[in-house]
Design a protein around this motif. Structure first.
Motif, mmCIF file in Angstrom:
data_model
loop_
_atom_site.group_PDB
_atom_site.id
_atom_site.type_symbol
_atom_site.label_atom_id
_atom_site.label_comp_id
_atom_site.label_asym_id
_atom_site.label_seq_id
_atom_site.Cartn_x
_atom_site.Cartn_y
_atom_site.Cartn_z
ATOM 1 N N ASP A 48 0.826 -1.204 0.000
ATOM 2 C CA ASP A 48 0.000 0.000 0.000
ATOM 3 C C ASP A 48 0.864 1.259 0.000
ATOM 4 O OD1 ASP A 48 -2.589 1.365 0.218
ATOM 5 O OD2 ASP A 48 -1.884 1.897 2.240
ATOM 6 N N GLY A 51 2.589 1.742 -3.334
ATOM 7 C CA GLY A 51 1.656 2.286 -4.322
ATOM 8 C C GLY A 51 1.450 3.777 -4.149
ATOM 9 N N ARG A 52 1.295 4.228 -2.904
ATOM 10 C CA ARG A 52 1.106 5.663 -2.655
ATOM 11 C C ARG A 52 2.330 6.463 -3.070
ATOM 12 N NH1 ARG A 52 -0.670 3.943 2.644
ATOM 13 N NH2 ARG A 52 0.997 5.191 3.540
ATOM 14 N N LYS A 54 4.544 5.663 -5.403
ATOM 15 C CA LYS A 54 4.618 5.678 -6.865
ATOM 16 C C LYS A 54 3.619 6.662 -7.465
ATOM 17 C CE LYS A 54 5.443 1.967 -9.191
ATOM 18 N NZ LYS A 54 5.482 0.633 -9.790
#
Length: 84
Positions: A48, A51-52, A54
């Motif tokens: 998670d 992802g944030r 990126k």
């Protein structure tokens, strides 16, 4: 044999293909801090968080590595007497 699927890019192309084709690539930005050599740093983070990170890097138009180098340089500034 089976056909290969075409690769899909991460970012969408502009609506006008002509301007996209004619647009020049922006030159790669390099660190100008005089660091000729770099060291790799590996950390474990959750999917998670990855992802944030990126998404934010993409929104800012920089690579994850550039963004994290800047963050670490701000958080841990060089002090007098430290080797460069």
């Amino acid at each position: 044999m089976s056909q290969r699927c075409p690769k899909r890019g991460f970012a969408a192309r502009p609506a006008d293909p002509e301007s996209w084709i004619k647009a020049s690539d922006s030159p790669a930005v390099r660190a100008t801090d005089g660091a000729a050599f770099t060291a790799r740093l590996t950390i474990d983070i959750t999917p998670d968080l990855r992802g944030r990170i990126k998404i934010v890097a993409f929104q800012r138009g920089v690579t994850v590595a550039e963004m994290l180098r800047e963050l670490l340089a701000r958080e841990f500034p060089a002090t007098e007497g430290d080797p460069s």
